[in-house]
Scaffold this active site. Structure first.
Site, PDB file in Angstrom:
ATOM      1  N   LYS A 110       0.830  -1.215   0.000  1.00 28.64           N
ATOM      2  CA  LYS A 110       0.000   0.000   0.000  1.00 28.64           C
ATOM      3  C   LYS A 110       0.859   1.258   0.000  1.00 28.64           C
ATOM      4  O   LYS A 110       0.445   2.285  -0.517  1.00 28.64           O
ATOM      5  CB  LYS A 110      -0.988  -0.013   1.167  1.00 28.64           C
ATOM      6  CG  LYS A 110      -2.034  -1.111   0.998  1.00 28.64           C
ATOM      7  CD  LYS A 110      -3.392  -0.784   1.579  1.00 28.64           C
ATOM      8  CE  LYS A 110      -4.407  -1.801   1.082  1.00 28.64           C
ATOM      9  NZ  LYS A 110      -5.702  -1.733   1.734  1.00 28.64           N
ATOM     10  N   LYS A 192      -4.128 -10.188  -7.064  1.00 27.42           N
ATOM     11  CA  LYS A 192      -5.460 -10.433  -6.498  1.00 27.42           C
ATOM     12  C   LYS A 192      -6.476  -9.399  -6.994  1.00 27.42           C
ATOM     13  O   LYS A 192      -6.108  -8.257  -7.288  1.00 27.42           O
ATOM     14  CB  LYS A 192      -5.392 -10.477  -4.972  1.00 27.42           C
ATOM     15  CG  LYS A 192      -5.568  -9.171  -4.269  1.00 27.42           C
ATOM     16  CD  LYS A 192      -5.899  -9.361  -2.790  1.00 27.42           C
ATOM     17  CE  LYS A 192      -6.152  -7.997  -2.169  1.00 27.42           C
ATOM     18  NZ  LYS A 192      -6.921  -7.970  -0.978  1.00 27.42           N
ATOM     19  N   LYS A 195     -10.639  -4.509  -4.423  1.00 24.82           N
ATOM     20  CA  LYS A 195     -11.742  -3.564  -4.417  1.00 24.82           C
ATOM     21  C   LYS A 195     -11.339  -2.207  -4.929  1.00 24.82           C
ATOM     22  O   LYS A 195     -12.123  -1.512  -5.535  1.00 24.82           O
ATOM     23  CB  LYS A 195     -12.208  -3.358  -2.971  1.00 24.82           C
ATOM     24  CG  LYS A 195     -13.224  -4.335  -2.507  1.00 24.82           C
ATOM     25  CD  LYS A 195     -13.965  -3.798  -1.315  1.00 24.82           C
ATOM     26  CE  LYS A 195     -13.442  -4.233   0.025  1.00 24.82           C
ATOM     27  NZ  LYS A 195     -12.579  -3.283   0.666  1.00 24.82           N
TER      28      LYS A 195
HETATM   29  P1  ATP Z   1      -8.619  -3.115  -0.933  1.00 23.14           P
HETATM   30  O1  ATP Z   1      -8.398  -3.247  -2.402  1.00 23.14           O
HETATM   31  O2  ATP Z   1      -9.337  -1.862  -0.570  1.00 23.14           O
HETATM   32  O3  ATP Z   1      -7.416  -3.392  -0.113  1.00 23.14           O
HETATM   33  P2  ATP Z   1      -9.707  -5.777  -0.763  1.00 23.14           P
HETATM   34  O4  ATP Z   1     -10.393  -6.107  -2.041  1.00 23.14           O
HETATM   35  O5  ATP Z   1      -8.388  -6.378  -0.544  1.00 23.14           O
HETATM   36  O6  ATP Z   1      -9.679  -4.208  -0.564  1.00 23.14           O
HETATM   37  P3  ATP Z   1     -10.598  -6.073   1.944  1.00 23.14           P
HETATM   38  O7  ATP Z   1     -11.580  -5.169   2.529  1.00 23.14           O
HETATM   39  O8  ATP Z   1      -9.168  -5.837   2.263  1.00 23.14           O
HETATM   40  O9  ATP Z   1     -10.715  -6.146   0.366  1.00 23.14           O
HETATM   41  O10 ATP Z   1     -10.976  -7.568   2.302  1.00 23.14           O
HETATM   42  C1  ATP Z   1     -12.219  -8.065   2.687  1.00 23.14           C
HETATM   43  C2  ATP Z   1     -12.159  -9.559   2.752  1.00 23.14           C
HETATM   44  O11 ATP Z   1     -12.160 -10.112   1.442  1.00 23.14           O
HETATM   45  C3  ATP Z   1     -10.915 -10.117   3.430  1.00 23.14           C
HETATM   46  O12 ATP Z   1     -11.258 -11.270   4.168  1.00 23.14           O
HETATM   47  C4  ATP Z   1     -10.030 -10.477   2.283  1.00 23.14           C
HETATM   48  O13 ATP Z   1      -9.080 -11.460   2.621  1.00 23.14           O
HETATM   49  C5  ATP Z   1     -11.049 -10.975   1.281  1.00 23.14           C
HETATM   50  N1  ATP Z   1     -10.553 -10.783  -0.078  1.00 23.14           N
HETATM   51  C6  ATP Z   1     -10.198  -9.605  -0.637  1.00 23.14           C
HETATM   52  N2  ATP Z   1      -9.825  -9.771  -1.912  1.00 23.14           N
HETATM   53  C7  ATP Z   1      -9.942 -11.092  -2.164  1.00 23.14           C
HETATM   54  C8  ATP Z   1      -9.707 -11.895  -3.317  1.00 23.14           C
HETATM   55  N3  ATP Z   1      -9.273 -11.364  -4.443  1.00 23.14           N
HETATM   56  N4  ATP Z   1      -9.920 -13.235  -3.227  1.00 23.14           N
HETATM   57  C9  ATP Z   1     -10.375 -13.775  -2.099  1.00 23.14           C
HETATM   58  N5  ATP Z   1     -10.618 -13.081  -0.964  1.00 23.14           N
HETATM   59  C10 ATP Z   1     -10.415 -11.764  -0.985  1.00 23.14           C
END
Ligand code: ATP
Ligand code: LTN
Length: 327
Positions: A110, A192, A195
Protein backbone atom coordinates in the site's frame (compact mmCIF):
# COMPACT_ATOMS: atom_id res chain seq x y z
CA UNK A 1 -17.49 -20.97 18.24
CA UNK A 2 -17.09 -17.22 18.20
CA UNK A 3 -16.29 -15.96 14.70
CA UNK A 4 -15.13 -12.46 13.77
CA UNK A 5 -14.41 -10.84 10.45
CA UNK A 6 -14.60 -7.50 8.70
CA UNK A 7 -14.40 -5.80 5.36
CA UNK A 8 -13.27 -2.26 4.54
CA UNK A 9 -15.73 0.09 2.81
CA UNK A 10 -13.43 0.98 -0.08
CA UNK A 11 -14.33 0.69 -3.76
CA UNK A 12 -17.14 -1.79 -4.23
CA UNK A 13 -17.64 -5.31 -2.89
CA UNK A 14 -16.12 -7.55 -5.55
CA UNK A 15 -16.79 -11.16 -6.40
CA UNK A 16 -13.32 -11.72 -4.83
CA UNK A 17 -14.63 -10.41 -1.50
CA UNK A 18 -17.82 -12.39 -1.98
CA UNK A 19 -16.08 -15.69 -2.68
CA UNK A 20 -13.13 -15.19 -0.32
CA UNK A 21 -15.10 -13.73 2.58
CA UNK A 22 -18.88 -13.26 2.53
CA UNK A 23 -19.73 -16.71 1.15
CA UNK A 24 -17.80 -18.34 3.99
CA UNK A 25 -19.47 -16.05 6.52
CA UNK A 26 -22.90 -17.13 5.29
CA UNK A 27 -21.98 -20.76 5.81
CA UNK A 28 -20.76 -20.05 9.34
CA UNK A 29 -23.61 -17.91 10.66
CA UNK A 30 -26.09 -20.74 11.27
CA UNK A 31 -24.00 -22.74 13.72
CA UNK A 32 -21.74 -20.16 15.31
CA UNK A 33 -21.79 -16.91 17.18
CA UNK A 34 -20.73 -14.56 14.40
CA UNK A 35 -19.72 -10.92 14.48
CA UNK A 36 -19.11 -9.10 11.20
CA UNK A 37 -18.17 -5.49 10.77
CA UNK A 38 -17.57 -2.81 8.20
CA UNK A 39 -14.06 -1.63 9.00
CA UNK A 40 -14.47 2.05 8.16
CA UNK A 41 -11.67 3.13 10.51
CA UNK A 42 -9.30 0.90 8.54
CA UNK A 43 -10.56 2.46 5.32
CA UNK A 44 -9.52 5.91 6.54
CA UNK A 45 -5.87 4.92 5.96
CA UNK A 46 -6.51 5.99 2.38
CA UNK A 47 -8.02 9.40 1.57
CA UNK A 48 -11.81 9.36 1.53
CA UNK A 49 -14.27 11.95 0.36
CA UNK A 50 -16.55 12.33 3.44
CA UNK A 51 -19.85 12.28 1.57
CA UNK A 52 -18.92 9.33 -0.61
CA UNK A 53 -17.44 7.51 2.37
CA UNK A 54 -20.65 7.83 4.37
CA UNK A 55 -22.77 6.69 1.42
CA UNK A 56 -20.48 3.75 0.73
CA UNK A 57 -20.62 2.59 4.33
CA UNK A 58 -24.40 2.53 4.14
CA UNK A 59 -24.28 0.77 0.77
CA UNK A 60 -21.89 -1.89 2.10
CA UNK A 61 -24.18 -2.52 5.03
CA UNK A 62 -27.13 -2.96 2.63
CA UNK A 63 -25.00 -5.36 0.55
CA UNK A 64 -24.19 -7.41 3.67
CA UNK A 65 -27.91 -7.81 4.33
CA UNK A 66 -28.71 -8.46 0.66
CA UNK A 67 -26.13 -11.26 0.54
CA UNK A 68 -27.98 -12.96 3.37
CA UNK A 69 -26.07 -11.93 6.48
CA UNK A 70 -28.83 -11.92 9.03
CA UNK A 71 -28.94 -9.47 11.97
CA UNK A 72 -31.05 -11.99 13.91
CA UNK A 73 -28.26 -14.56 13.69
CA UNK A 74 -25.10 -12.46 13.56
CA UNK A 75 -23.94 -9.19 15.06
CA UNK A 76 -23.54 -6.80 12.11
CA UNK A 77 -22.12 -3.35 12.79
CA UNK A 78 -19.93 -0.47 11.67
CA UNK A 79 -16.52 -0.26 13.36
CA UNK A 80 -16.57 3.48 14.17
CA UNK A 81 -19.81 3.01 16.16
CA UNK A 82 -17.88 1.02 18.75
CA UNK A 83 -15.30 3.28 20.40
CA UNK A 84 -13.67 0.39 22.24
CA UNK A 85 -11.71 -0.58 19.10
CA UNK A 86 -9.59 2.57 19.21
CA UNK A 87 -9.09 2.35 22.95
CA UNK A 88 -7.82 -1.22 22.79
CA UNK A 89 -5.69 -0.38 19.77
CA UNK A 90 -3.71 2.14 21.82
CA UNK A 91 -2.97 -0.38 24.55
CA UNK A 92 -1.99 -3.06 22.04
CA UNK A 93 0.17 -0.67 20.04
CA UNK A 94 2.30 -0.24 23.16
CA UNK A 95 2.97 -3.98 22.98
CA UNK A 96 3.71 -4.22 19.27
CA UNK A 97 7.19 -3.69 17.88
CA UNK A 98 7.99 -1.45 14.95
CA UNK A 99 10.01 -4.30 13.46
CA UNK A 100 6.89 -6.47 13.41
CA UNK A 101 4.84 -3.83 11.60
CA UNK A 102 7.67 -3.13 9.19
CA UNK A 103 7.52 -6.71 7.95
CA UNK A 104 3.87 -6.54 6.89
CA UNK A 105 3.62 -7.03 3.14
CA UNK A 106 0.32 -5.15 2.88
CA UNK A 107 2.00 -2.05 4.34
CA UNK A 108 4.77 -2.31 1.77
CA UNK A 109 2.27 -2.83 -1.06
CA UNK A 110 0.00 0.00 0.00
CA UNK A 111 2.94 2.36 0.58
CA UNK A 112 4.09 1.71 -2.96
CA UNK A 113 0.61 2.40 -4.28
CA UNK A 114 0.04 5.56 -2.18
CA UNK A 115 3.44 7.20 -2.22
CA UNK A 116 1.98 10.60 -1.37
CA UNK A 117 0.08 9.33 1.67
CA UNK A 118 2.14 6.86 3.68
CA UNK A 119 0.47 7.77 6.96
CA UNK A 120 0.97 6.36 10.44
CA UNK A 121 -2.44 4.69 10.28
CA UNK A 122 -1.34 2.60 7.33
CA UNK A 123 1.58 1.41 9.44
CA UNK A 124 -0.39 0.65 12.62
CA UNK A 125 -3.35 -0.78 10.69
CA UNK A 126 -2.63 -4.38 11.82
CA UNK A 127 -2.82 -3.32 15.48
CA UNK A 128 -6.33 -1.99 14.96
CA UNK A 129 -7.18 -5.27 13.25
CA UNK A 130 -5.79 -7.19 16.24
CA UNK A 131 -7.94 -5.01 18.53
CA UNK A 132 -11.04 -5.80 16.42
CA UNK A 133 -10.51 -9.52 16.78
CA UNK A 134 -9.30 -9.67 20.38
CA UNK A 135 -12.07 -7.43 21.74
CA UNK A 136 -14.62 -10.09 20.85
CA UNK A 137 -12.57 -13.09 21.97
CA UNK A 138 -12.95 -14.63 18.54
CA UNK A 139 -11.90 -18.27 18.18
CA UNK A 140 -11.80 -18.12 14.44
CA UNK A 141 -11.31 -15.43 11.81
CA UNK A 142 -12.36 -16.25 8.24
CA UNK A 143 -10.25 -14.21 5.80
CA UNK A 144 -8.64 -14.41 2.39
CA UNK A 145 -5.00 -15.42 2.05
CA UNK A 146 -3.83 -11.80 1.96
CA UNK A 147 -4.77 -11.32 5.63
CA UNK A 148 -2.89 -14.31 7.01
CA UNK A 149 0.14 -12.27 8.07
CA UNK A 150 -2.04 -9.76 9.93
CA UNK A 151 -3.75 -12.57 11.73
CA UNK A 152 -0.46 -14.09 12.80
CA UNK A 153 0.48 -10.75 14.29
CA UNK A 154 -2.85 -10.62 16.16
CA UNK A 155 -2.04 -14.05 17.58
CA UNK A 156 1.45 -12.94 18.65
CA UNK A 157 0.03 -9.85 20.36
CA UNK A 158 -2.59 -11.95 22.18
CA UNK A 159 0.01 -14.43 23.42
CA UNK A 160 2.35 -11.62 24.48
CA UNK A 161 -0.42 -9.87 26.44
CA UNK A 162 -1.51 -13.12 28.10
CA UNK A 163 2.08 -13.93 29.10
CA UNK A 164 2.65 -10.49 30.56
CA UNK A 165 -0.68 -9.92 32.32
CA UNK A 166 -2.28 -13.35 32.68
CA UNK A 167 -4.91 -15.12 30.56
CA UNK A 168 -7.05 -12.42 28.96
CA UNK A 169 -7.40 -12.94 25.23
CA UNK A 170 -8.43 -15.91 23.17
CA UNK A 171 -5.70 -16.67 20.61
CA UNK A 172 -7.62 -16.62 17.29
CA UNK A 173 -7.22 -19.18 14.52
CA UNK A 174 -7.31 -18.14 10.88
CA UNK A 175 -9.86 -19.84 8.68
CA UNK A 176 -8.79 -19.73 5.06
CA UNK A 177 -10.96 -21.67 2.65
CA UNK A 178 -9.02 -23.96 0.34
CA UNK A 179 -10.80 -22.74 -2.75
CA UNK A 180 -11.36 -19.14 -3.71
CA UNK A 181 -9.02 -17.71 -1.10
CA UNK A 182 -7.41 -15.69 -3.82
CA UNK A 183 -9.56 -14.63 -6.74
CA UNK A 184 -7.36 -12.69 -9.13
CA UNK A 185 -7.85 -9.65 -11.33
CA UNK A 186 -9.61 -10.28 -14.66
CA UNK A 187 -6.99 -8.10 -16.34
CA UNK A 188 -3.92 -9.40 -14.53
CA UNK A 189 -4.49 -12.95 -13.28
CA UNK A 190 -1.27 -12.87 -11.27
CA UNK A 191 -2.58 -10.16 -8.95
CA UNK A 192 -5.46 -10.43 -6.50
CA UNK A 193 -8.77 -8.89 -7.47
CA UNK A 194 -8.80 -5.78 -5.35
CA UNK A 195 -11.74 -3.56 -4.42
CA UNK A 196 -9.73 -0.42 -4.94
CA UNK A 197 -8.29 -1.34 -8.35
CA UNK A 198 -8.68 1.66 -10.65
CA UNK A 199 -9.09 -0.50 -13.76
CA UNK A 200 -12.86 -1.05 -14.01
CA UNK A 201 -12.37 -4.18 -16.14
CA UNK A 202 -10.20 -5.88 -13.54
CA UNK A 203 -12.93 -6.35 -10.95
CA UNK A 204 -16.56 -7.40 -10.91
CA UNK A 205 -18.75 -5.79 -8.29
CA UNK A 206 -21.59 -7.79 -6.79
CA UNK A 207 -23.93 -4.94 -7.75
CA UNK A 208 -22.73 -4.60 -11.35
CA UNK A 209 -25.70 -4.94 -13.75
CA UNK A 210 -25.78 -8.19 -15.80
CA UNK A 211 -24.65 -6.54 -19.06
CA UNK A 212 -21.63 -5.02 -17.33
CA UNK A 213 -20.76 -8.39 -15.77
CA UNK A 214 -20.95 -10.07 -19.19
CA UNK A 215 -18.79 -7.39 -20.79
CA UNK A 216 -16.10 -7.69 -18.12
CA UNK A 217 -15.90 -11.47 -18.45
CA UNK A 218 -15.76 -11.22 -22.24
CA UNK A 219 -12.71 -8.99 -21.84
CA UNK A 220 -11.03 -11.20 -19.23
CA UNK A 221 -7.39 -11.99 -19.96
CA UNK A 222 -6.73 -15.68 -20.68
CA UNK A 223 -3.71 -17.66 -21.84
CA UNK A 224 -2.38 -18.70 -25.21
CA UNK A 225 -3.56 -22.28 -25.82
CA UNK A 226 -7.21 -23.27 -25.86
CA UNK A 227 -7.60 -25.84 -23.08
CA UNK A 228 -9.89 -25.23 -20.13
CA UNK A 229 -7.99 -26.85 -17.28
CA UNK A 230 -6.96 -25.72 -13.83
CA UNK A 231 -3.19 -25.43 -13.61
CA UNK A 232 -0.50 -23.16 -12.29
CA UNK A 233 0.73 -22.18 -15.73
CA UNK A 234 -2.79 -21.09 -16.73
CA UNK A 235 -3.63 -18.44 -14.11
CA UNK A 236 -6.36 -16.71 -16.16
CA UNK A 237 -8.32 -19.87 -16.95
CA UNK A 238 -7.79 -21.26 -13.43
CA UNK A 239 -9.18 -18.07 -11.95
CA UNK A 240 -12.27 -18.23 -14.18
CA UNK A 241 -12.77 -21.87 -13.22
CA UNK A 242 -12.61 -20.94 -9.51
CA UNK A 243 -15.17 -18.18 -10.02
CA UNK A 244 -17.47 -20.49 -12.00
CA UNK A 245 -17.18 -23.20 -9.39
CA UNK A 246 -17.93 -20.79 -6.53
CA UNK A 247 -21.09 -19.48 -8.17
CA UNK A 248 -22.50 -22.73 -9.52
CA UNK A 249 -21.47 -25.19 -6.80
CA UNK A 250 -19.79 -27.44 -9.42
CA UNK A 251 -16.37 -28.69 -8.39
CA UNK A 252 -13.38 -27.60 -10.48
CA UNK A 253 -13.14 -31.13 -11.94
CA UNK A 254 -16.81 -31.09 -12.91
CA UNK A 255 -16.40 -27.68 -14.49
CA UNK A 256 -13.37 -28.87 -16.47
CA UNK A 257 -15.54 -31.69 -17.84
CA UNK A 258 -18.44 -29.33 -18.61
CA UNK A 259 -16.14 -27.21 -20.78
CA UNK A 260 -14.06 -29.95 -22.38
CA UNK A 261 -13.56 -29.19 -26.06
CA UNK A 262 -15.18 -25.73 -25.78
CA UNK A 263 -13.40 -22.54 -26.78
CA UNK A 264 -12.35 -19.69 -24.48
CA UNK A 265 -15.04 -17.39 -25.91
CA UNK A 266 -17.91 -19.70 -24.93
CA UNK A 267 -16.30 -20.42 -21.59
CA UNK A 268 -16.02 -16.73 -20.69
CA UNK A 269 -19.68 -16.16 -21.61
CA UNK A 270 -20.74 -19.13 -19.46
CA UNK A 271 -18.79 -17.84 -16.45
CA UNK A 272 -20.28 -14.37 -16.95
CA UNK A 273 -23.85 -15.61 -17.05
CA UNK A 274 -23.36 -17.94 -14.06
CA UNK A 275 -22.17 -14.94 -12.02
CA UNK A 276 -24.85 -12.56 -13.33
CA UNK A 277 -27.66 -15.08 -12.64
CA UNK A 278 -26.46 -15.86 -9.14
CA UNK A 279 -26.20 -12.18 -8.25
CA UNK A 280 -29.59 -11.10 -9.56
CA UNK A 281 -31.56 -11.92 -6.37
CA UNK A 282 -28.86 -10.25 -4.23
CA UNK A 283 -29.13 -7.11 -6.35
CA UNK A 284 -32.90 -7.01 -6.01
CA UNK A 285 -32.69 -7.22 -2.22
CA UNK A 286 -29.94 -4.61 -2.17
CA UNK A 287 -32.22 -2.08 -3.89
CA UNK A 288 -34.96 -2.83 -1.37
CA UNK A 289 -32.70 -2.31 1.65
CA UNK A 290 -31.20 0.84 0.24
CA UNK A 291 -34.61 2.37 -0.40
CA UNK A 292 -35.38 2.39 3.34
CA UNK A 293 -32.50 4.27 4.96
CA UNK A 294 -34.25 4.65 8.33
CA UNK A 295 -34.64 0.89 8.66
CA UNK A 296 -31.05 0.36 7.55
CA UNK A 297 -29.81 2.77 10.22
CA UNK A 298 -31.99 1.10 12.84
CA UNK A 299 -30.43 -2.31 12.08
CA UNK A 300 -26.98 -0.72 12.12
CA UNK A 301 -27.56 0.89 15.51
CA UNK A 302 -28.92 -2.30 17.05
CA UNK A 303 -25.83 -4.17 15.84
CA UNK A 304 -23.52 -1.53 17.31
CA UNK A 305 -25.24 -1.82 20.70
CA UNK A 306 -24.71 -5.57 20.81
CA UNK A 307 -21.10 -5.21 19.69
CA UNK A 308 -20.37 -2.45 22.24
CA UNK A 309 -21.68 -4.58 25.07
CA UNK A 310 -19.32 -7.44 24.21
CA UNK A 311 -16.39 -5.12 23.51
CA UNK A 312 -16.77 -3.19 26.75
CA UNK A 313 -16.54 -6.34 28.84
CA UNK A 314 -13.15 -7.19 27.34
CA UNK A 315 -11.89 -3.62 27.46
CA UNK A 316 -12.69 -3.29 31.18
CA UNK A 317 -10.73 -6.44 31.88
CA UNK A 318 -7.77 -5.22 29.85
CA UNK A 319 -7.75 -1.82 31.53
CA UNK A 320 -7.64 -3.45 34.95
CA UNK A 321 -4.86 -5.81 33.93
CA UNK A 322 -2.58 -3.06 32.62
CA UNK A 323 -3.11 -0.97 35.75
CA UNK A 324 -5.53 1.72 34.67
CA UNK A 325 -7.86 2.90 37.43
CA UNK A 326 -11.31 1.70 36.47
CA UNK A 327 -14.49 2.62 38.25
P1 ATP B 1 -8.62 -3.11 -0.93
O1 ATP B 1 -8.40 -3.25 -2.40
O2 ATP B 1 -9.34 -1.86 -0.57
O3 ATP B 1 -7.42 -3.39 -0.11
P2 ATP B 1 -9.71 -5.78 -0.76
O4 ATP B 1 -10.39 -6.11 -2.04
O5 ATP B 1 -8.39 -6.38 -0.54
O6 ATP B 1 -9.68 -4.21 -0.56
P3 ATP B 1 -10.60 -6.07 1.94
O7 ATP B 1 -11.58 -5.17 2.53
O8 ATP B 1 -9.17 -5.84 2.26
O9 ATP B 1 -10.72 -6.15 0.37
O10 ATP B 1 -10.98 -7.57 2.30
C1 ATP B 1 -12.22 -8.06 2.69
C2 ATP B 1 -12.16 -9.56 2.75
O11 ATP B 1 -12.16 -10.11 1.44
C3 ATP B 1 -10.91 -10.12 3.43
O12 ATP B 1 -11.26 -11.27 4.17
C4 ATP B 1 -10.03 -10.48 2.28
O13 ATP B 1 -9.08 -11.46 2.62
C5 ATP B 1 -11.05 -10.97 1.28
N1 ATP B 1 -10.55 -10.78 -0.08
C6 ATP B 1 -10.20 -9.61 -0.64
N2 ATP B 1 -9.83 -9.77 -1.91
C7 ATP B 1 -9.94 -11.09 -2.16
C8 ATP B 1 -9.71 -11.90 -3.32
N3 ATP B 1 -9.27 -11.36 -4.44
N4 ATP B 1 -9.92 -13.23 -3.23
C9 ATP B 1 -10.38 -13.77 -2.10
N5 ATP B 1 -10.62 -13.08 -0.96
C10 ATP B 1 -10.42 -11.76 -0.98
N1 LTN C 1 -7.84 -5.89 7.27
C1 LTN C 1 -8.92 -6.60 6.70
C2 LTN C 1 -10.26 -6.10 7.13
C3 LTN C 1 -10.38 -6.27 8.58
C4 LTN C 1 -10.50 -7.50 9.28
C5 LTN C 1 -10.57 -7.16 10.65
C6 LTN C 1 -10.57 -8.83 8.88
C7 LTN C 1 -10.37 -5.28 9.50
N2 LTN C 1 -10.48 -5.81 10.74
C8 LTN C 1 -10.68 -8.14 11.62
C9 LTN C 1 -10.70 -9.80 9.87
C10 LTN C 1 -10.74 -9.46 11.21
C11 LTN C 1 -8.78 -6.52 5.23
O1 LTN C 1 -8.25 -5.62 4.71
N3 LTN C 1 -9.26 -7.49 4.57
Amino acid sequence: MRIYSAIQPTGCITIGNYIGAIKNWLALQDDNECIFSIANQHALTVRQDPQEFRARTLSFFAQFLACGLDPEKSVLYVQSHVHQHSELQWILSCMTYIGELDRMTQFKDKSRKNEDNINAGLFTYPVLMAADILLYKADMVPVGKDQKQHLELARDIAVRFNNRYGETFVVPEPYIAKQGAKITSLQNPLEKMSKSDKDQNATVSIIDPPDVIMRKFKRAVTDSDNRIVFSEDKPGISNLLSIYSAFTGETIEEAEKTFEGKGYGDFKLAVGSAVADALLPVQKKYEEYLSDKAELERIMKAGAEKASYLAERTLQKVKKKVGFIVS
